[in-house]
Design an enzyme around this catalytic site. Structure first.
Site, mmCIF file in Angstrom:
data_model
loop_
_atom_site.group_PDB
_atom_site.id
_atom_site.type_symbol
_atom_site.label_atom_id
_atom_site.label_comp_id
_atom_site.label_asym_id
_atom_site.label_seq_id
_atom_site.Cartn_x
_atom_site.Cartn_y
_atom_site.Cartn_z
ATOM 1 N N LYS A 1 48.849 -64.700 9.265
ATOM 2 C CA LYS A 1 50.244 -64.145 9.683
ATOM 3 C C LYS A 1 50.070 -63.789 11.092
ATOM 4 C CE LYS A 1 51.993 -63.246 5.120
ATOM 5 N NZ LYS A 1 52.724 -61.971 4.268
ATOM 6 N N GLY B 1 59.129 -62.803 9.005
ATOM 7 C CA GLY B 1 60.072 -63.675 8.598
ATOM 8 C C GLY B 1 59.294 -65.097 8.395
ATOM 9 N N GLY B 2 58.057 -65.078 8.536
ATOM 10 C CA GLY B 2 57.369 -66.378 8.189
ATOM 11 C C GLY B 2 56.897 -67.316 9.087
ATOM 12 N N GLU C 1 45.454 -61.922 4.858
ATOM 13 C CA GLU C 1 45.931 -61.399 3.720
ATOM 14 C C GLU C 1 45.619 -62.354 2.385
ATOM 15 O OE1 GLU C 1 50.099 -58.868 4.046
ATOM 16 O OE2 GLU C 1 50.133 -60.890 3.081
ATOM 17 N N HIS D 1 60.313 -62.962 -3.851
ATOM 18 C CA HIS D 1 60.619 -62.007 -2.691
ATOM 19 C C HIS D 1 61.680 -60.984 -3.072
ATOM 20 C CE1 HIS D 1 61.780 -61.411 2.016
ATOM 21 N NE2 HIS D 1 62.400 -60.600 1.370
ATOM 22 N N GLU E 1 60.374 -55.050 2.072
ATOM 23 C CA GLU E 1 60.261 -56.400 1.380
ATOM 24 C C GLU E 1 58.824 -56.291 0.613
ATOM 25 O OE1 GLU E 1 62.043 -59.487 4.955
ATOM 26 O OE2 GLU E 1 59.866 -59.436 4.443
ATOM 27 N N ASN F 1 61.998 -54.133 7.299
ATOM 28 C CA ASN F 1 63.420 -54.434 8.369
ATOM 29 C C ASN F 1 63.842 -53.246 8.602
ATOM 30 O OD1 ASN F 1 62.640 -57.177 8.019
ATOM 31 N ND2 ASN F 1 63.673 -57.530 5.975
ATOM 32 N N ARG G 1 66.812 -52.817 10.172
ATOM 33 C CA ARG G 1 68.209 -53.225 10.722
ATOM 34 C C ARG G 1 69.080 -53.407 9.596
ATOM 35 N NH1 ARG G 1 64.951 -57.840 10.095
ATOM 36 N NH2 ARG G 1 65.997 -59.223 8.579
ATOM 37 N N VAL H 1 71.756 -59.352 6.592
ATOM 38 C CA VAL H 1 72.715 -60.514 6.473
ATOM 39 C C VAL H 1 73.255 -60.208 4.957
ATOM 40 C CG1 VAL H 1 73.168 -62.920 5.936
ATOM 41 C CG2 VAL H 1 71.882 -62.242 7.989
#
Ligand code: MV4
Length: 467
Positions: A175, A181-182, A217, A225, A292, A307, A309, A312
């Site tokens: 990662k 976010g992937g 990882e 998720h 997460e 996150n 913030r 959504v």
């Protein structure tokens, strides 16, 4: 009657507000969402907009508005000098960044503070810490969260990676430390593939984030998720508002979220919630945030990212808790104490959110353009967060999400039935949308059984079935 649910801190109507005016550094549905809460709080609002957004709803509903530049985000919604100038000219007390754009820019948060404008979010050092995924892993491990076996520092060489991977055991995942976010991830199933994967992941990360640092990882197969919504104040108090299951995604874009997760027992929910709250207290987190987790097939959970913030999918949590997360962000930023304890939190029923994108539902190609006709669903338990209207032109410059349909009902089965009928009543003509895809998901036996992982869409796409 068993009880009446009320909200003691918010029913004190007479308290003097600290913020008189807030600038919203965002567009679309989230800008409107923030304006709605500000109106309910008696706070004036300032919209900023690009030249492509002159006819946008957030501009019409704000008390004041200022054009901040040409259509591309880099010159408008990411243009820090233009946004700060707009804030100075309109004399706002605070800036709400929404999600995306500048919401997780520690630099922007610092500039706001330097200009004596309150950034509605956590402190800039915390934003910076969580933006560095290696640092976040270290800090959250120290704060007591379980993490997957893996790097404690960015990978320096192929030799080091090989040694670490054989210690962790294959498969491993690479990662980007500046990612999230992937983006820029690589799954590696054998030592022979590690060297090349390391190179490409690092090159991708360097191109995307101007930072080629990557880490390793252990890879979890078919995880769910699960994320915990937290809310902290500036005095060290913190609570969680339960979890959201965000496993249904495609290319790391979430399509649908629900709360509670069909995968969690009350015991596991309490355990994950307590771990999240404890970690937030230890790092001194204030404002709304999300931790997460990956949940493996043996119900073990591991910290993945935080996150910093509003997200959504915050609305599913609002439905089942009756909380207004934006309102809490604003009050906490004003210096209010949280005023809640964990045992006052109630979770009622089940909520599902479908993200409606201006996209071809089969190919997912963007489909911007003029909305010639539009009917938004309503009725019991249906909430639609959107900034579109009949005659609105969906500009090609920004994210393709044009609406969120959120339903709430007493049970998951009732919520699915409610979502099905809401999607049937939703009409958007002139552009393609993902409405037909969501109808198919509502009819899917595995979805209906709550039996799904992050692999759901791979299997779903290859499965035949009527639209
Ligand atoms: C993982 C994982 C399995 N093991 N990490 C990270 C960001 C999120 N959007 C996806 N992420 C994942 N991290 C470990 N250690 C699985 C995912 C993952 C995923 C990975 C590759 C391809 C598709 C995926 C879909 C969902 C989740």
């Amino acid at each position: 009657m068993a009880s009446i649910v009320s909200d003691i801190p918010f029913t004190v109507a007479s308290r003097v507000r600290k913020f008189r005016k807030i600038l919203i550094a965002n567009r679309g549905e989230i800008a409107c969402r923030i304006i709605w809460t500000c109106k309910e709080m008696g706070i004036r609002t300032v919209a900023v907009y690009s030249q492509a957004d002159r006819d946008a709803l957030h501009v019409r509903f704000a008390d004041e508005s200022i054009c901040i530049g040409p259509p591309p985000s880099a010159q408008s919604y990411l243009n820090i000098p233009a946004i700060i100038s707009a804030a100075e000219i309109t004399n706002v007390d605070a800036i709400h960044p929404g999600y995306g754009f500048l919401a997780e820019s520690a630099y922007f948060a610092e500039i706001c503070e330097a200009c004596n404008i309150k950034f509605i979010g956590p402190s800039s050092p915390l934003i910076r810490m969580m933006g560095d995924k290696v640092e976040a892993r270290r800090a959250m491990k120290e704060a007591g969260l379980p993490i997957l076996p893996g790097s404690s520092d960015p990978v320096q060489s192929e030799e080091e990676a090989l040694a670490l991977a054989s210690e962790i055991g294959y498969p491993v995942i690479i990662k980007a430390s500046a990612g999230g976010g992937g983006r820029g991830m690589r799954i590696v199933r054998e030592a022979g593939a590690l060297g090349l994967a390391l190179q490409t992941a690092s090159n991708e990360a360097a191109a995307a984030f101007k930072n080629g640092d990557v880490y390793l990882e252990r890879y979890v197969e078919r995880p769910r998720h699960i994320e915990i919504q937290v809310l902290g104040d500036e005095y060290g108090e913190c609570i969680h508002l339960g979890e959201r299951d965000c496993s249904i995604q495609r290319r790391h874009q979430k399509l649908l979220e629900e709360a509670p997760s069909p995968a969690l027992s009350p015991e596991l929910r309490a355990k994950m919630g307590q771990a999240a709250v404890e970690a937030c207290k230890r790092v001194g987190y204030s404002s709304a945030g999300t931790i997460e987790f990956l949940l493996d097939e043996d119900e073990r959970f591991y910290f993945m990212e935080m996150n910093t913030r509003i997200q959504v999918e915050h609305a599913v949590t609002e439905m089942i808790t009756l909380a207004d997360i934006v309102r809490n962000q604003v009050r906490v930023a004003e210096g209010d104490a949280l005023g809640y304890t964990q045992d006052e939190l109630l979770i009622v029923g089940h909520a599902i959110e479908c993200r409606i994108n201006a996209e071809n539902p089969e190919t997912f190609a963007p489909s911007p353009g003029l909305i010639t006709a539009c009917n938004l669903p309503g009725g019991p338990g249906v909430r639609v967060d959107t900034a579109v209207y009949p005659g609105y032109f969906v500009p090609p410059f920004y994210d393709s999400m044009i609406a969120k349909v959120i339903v709430h009902a007493r049970t998951r089965d009732l919520a699915i039935a409610r979502m099905r009928r809401a999607l049937e009543a939703m009409v958007i003509e002139g552009i393609k949308t993902t409405i037909p895809l969501h109808k198919k998901i509502m009819d899917d036996p595995d979805f209906r059984a709550g039996n799904y992982s992050t692999q759901f869409m791979e299997r779903f796409r290859s499965r035949p079935g009527p639209a």
